[in-house]
Design a protein around this motif. Structure first.
Motif, PDB file in Angstrom:
ATOM      1  N   MET A 149       0.832  -1.205   0.000  1.00  0.00           N
ATOM      2  CA  MET A 149       0.000   0.000   0.000  1.00  0.00           C
ATOM      3  C   MET A 149       0.868   1.258   0.000  1.00  0.00           C
ATOM      4  N   VAL A 150       1.979   1.211   0.728  1.00  0.00           N
ATOM      5  CA  VAL A 150       2.890   2.361   0.755  1.00  0.00           C
ATOM      6  C   VAL A 150       3.485   2.596  -0.634  1.00  0.00           C
ATOM      7  N   GLN A 151       3.846   1.523  -1.332  1.00  0.00           N
ATOM      8  CA  GLN A 151       4.371   1.664  -2.689  1.00  0.00           C
ATOM      9  C   GLN A 151       3.314   2.243  -3.619  1.00  0.00           C
ATOM     10  N   TRP A 152       2.079   1.799  -3.489  1.00  0.00           N
ATOM     11  CA  TRP A 152       0.960   2.331  -4.287  1.00  0.00           C
ATOM     12  C   TRP A 152       0.794   3.825  -4.025  1.00  0.00           C
ATOM     13  N   ALA A 153       0.909   4.221  -2.769  1.00  0.00           N
ATOM     14  CA  ALA A 153       0.792   5.643  -2.419  1.00  0.00           C
ATOM     15  C   ALA A 153       1.908   6.464  -3.059  1.00  0.00           C
ATOM     16  N   LYS A 154       3.137   5.937  -3.044  1.00  0.00           N
ATOM     17  CA  LYS A 154       4.244   6.633  -3.713  1.00  0.00           C
ATOM     18  C   LYS A 154       3.940   6.850  -5.187  1.00  0.00           C
ATOM     19  N   GLU A 155       3.392   5.830  -5.822  1.00  0.00           N
ATOM     20  CA  GLU A 155       3.080   5.926  -7.243  1.00  0.00           C
ATOM     21  C   GLU A 155       1.958   6.930  -7.497  1.00  0.00           C
ATOM     22  N   ASN A 156       0.980   6.993  -6.593  1.00  0.00           N
ATOM     23  CA  ASN A 156      -0.085   7.994  -6.727  1.00  0.00           C
ATOM     24  C   ASN A 156       0.461   9.414  -6.618  1.00  0.00           C
ATOM     25  N   LEU A 157       1.401   9.621  -5.698  1.00  0.00           N
ATOM     26  CA  LEU A 157       1.996  10.950  -5.536  1.00  0.00           C
ATOM     27  C   LEU A 157       2.719  11.364  -6.820  1.00  0.00           C
ATOM     28  N   ALA A 158       3.517  10.436  -7.369  1.00  0.00           N
ATOM     29  CA  ALA A 158       4.242  10.732  -8.608  1.00  0.00           C
ATOM     30  C   ALA A 158       3.291  10.942  -9.770  1.00  0.00           C
ATOM     31  N   LEU A 159       2.229  10.131  -9.838  1.00  0.00           N
ATOM     32  CA  LEU A 159       1.237  10.256 -10.907  1.00  0.00           C
ATOM     33  C   LEU A 159       0.589  11.634 -10.899  1.00  0.00           C
ATOM     34  N   SER A 160       0.407  12.205  -9.713  1.00  0.00           N
ATOM     35  CA  SER A 160      -0.188  13.538  -9.576  1.00  0.00           C
ATOM     36  C   SER A 160       0.809  14.656  -9.830  1.00  0.00           C
ATOM     37  N   GLY A 161       2.039  14.314 -10.198  1.00  0.00           N
ATOM     38  CA  GLY A 161       3.057  15.315 -10.468  1.00  0.00           C
ATOM     39  C   GLY A 161       3.606  15.960  -9.217  1.00  0.00           C
ATOM     40  N   LEU A 162       3.545  15.232  -8.090  1.00  0.00           N
ATOM     41  CA  LEU A 162       3.953  15.790  -6.802  1.00  0.00           C
ATOM     42  C   LEU A 162       5.140  15.049  -6.201  1.00  0.00           C
ATOM     43  N   GLY A 163       5.869  14.327  -7.036  1.00  0.00           N
ATOM     44  CA  GLY A 163       6.967  13.524  -6.546  1.00  0.00           C
ATOM     45  C   GLY A 163       8.069  14.306  -5.865  1.00  0.00           C
ATOM     46  N   ASP A 164       8.143  15.607  -6.119  1.00  0.00           N
ATOM     47  CA  ASP A 164       9.195  16.428  -5.497  1.00  0.00           C
ATOM     48  C   ASP A 164       8.728  17.084  -4.197  1.00  0.00           C
TER      49      ASP A 164
END
Length: 287
Positions: A149-164
């Protein structure tokens, strides 16, 4: 009721006979829902021509029947946020769309605060609230015991363009994490939690929401800042009233910091009937 009624990529199309007909982007799913104890008024072809239908088993659990080919996962958008959707073995899809009512509220609170806000998201799942808080400018610590679930959340953050954005993802038992934060002296301006009905800690400790939630909320007071912004509790535990969460927040956060409390049901609009589908409860404290 706090209704998440501003979705474009998600829709409860119809309900009845213990099931809901949902649109996730272009994918139509049919899933069970224990709150739906009324009949389907018209079981037309939309109910039959779905992409996937989750069937409950009489012995517990269940399985998906895929009637049309769909991607392994696909994307839905809410406002400027984006999330990966994937049917799981437990009927879920990785997102609870009714939580958009909370996302909108917290984004508005963070944006209007006029100061840096640090958010702690406990039992954080696939990170809907973490992505929302980060998008509004908060720094976020996201804690969940399930590595996937934590990995999925990381991917959602990056998908939203908020990885930084300043988001820390931590795979850990939330109770042990809060205890360590107490010892470290770390504090947060906002806490979000979505505790399970039942669970076990790393040492085999039994969590039962009715017995464990109040002392856990009380323990979180010591990691709130001197000027906290909000405290949000979600619950999907059957039989718990919103007034229980209201009372709990009154006896803990409000007693120490003042402020005000609101509580109620979360819901989603049903397109065909114009009614609302109840989807859990919330309790909010705000400054």
């Amino acid at each position: 009721m706090y209704v998440a009624d501003d979705w474009k990529d998600y829709e409860v199309m119809d309900t009845g006979n213990g099931e809901k007909l949902e649109r996730w982007g272009d994918v139509i799913l049919r899933r069970p829902d224990p709150q739906i104890i009324w009949p389907i008024e018209s079981e037309d072809k939309r109910w039959r021509e779905v992409h996937g239908h989750y069937h409950r088993s009489s012995s517990g659990g269940g399985q998906w029947e895929m009637k049309k080919q769909i991607p392994d996962r696909w994307t839905v958008s809410y406002d400027r946020l984006k999330f990966y959707i994937r049917p799981t073995n437990f009927k879920h899809t990785g997102l609870f769309p009714e939580q958009a009512a909370n996302w909108r509220w917290m984004m508005d609170k963070i944006a209007a605060a006029g100061r840096p806000i640090s958010v702690l998201n406990l039992f954080a799942y696939t990170g809907g609230a973490s992505v929302a808080a980060a998008s509004a400018g908060a720094s976020v610590v996201h804690v969940d015991a399930a590595k996937g679930m934590v990995q999925w959340a990381k991917e959602n953050l990056a998908l939203s363009g908020l990885g930084d954005r300043p988001v820390r993802f931590i795979t850990d038992d939330v109770f042990k994490f809060v205890q360590r934060e107490q010892r470290r002296g770390n504090r947060y301006d906002a806490i979000i939690m979505d505790p399970p009905s039942y669970g076990r800690g790393p040492g085999g400790e039994m969590w039962k929401l009715e017995q464990s939630l109040y002392p856990f909320v009380e323990s979180c007071l010591s990691i709130l800042s001197d000027t906290p912004l909000f405290f949000l509790i979600n619950s999907y535990t059957t039989g718990i009233s919103p007034t229980v969460l209201h009372n709990m927040l009154s006896m803990t956060v409000k007693r120490r910091f003042g402020g005000r409390i609101s509580a109620g049901e979360l819901g989603l609009p049903i397109t065909v009937s114009g009614l609302h589908l109840p989807c859990g409860i919330l309790g909010r404290w705000e400054e």
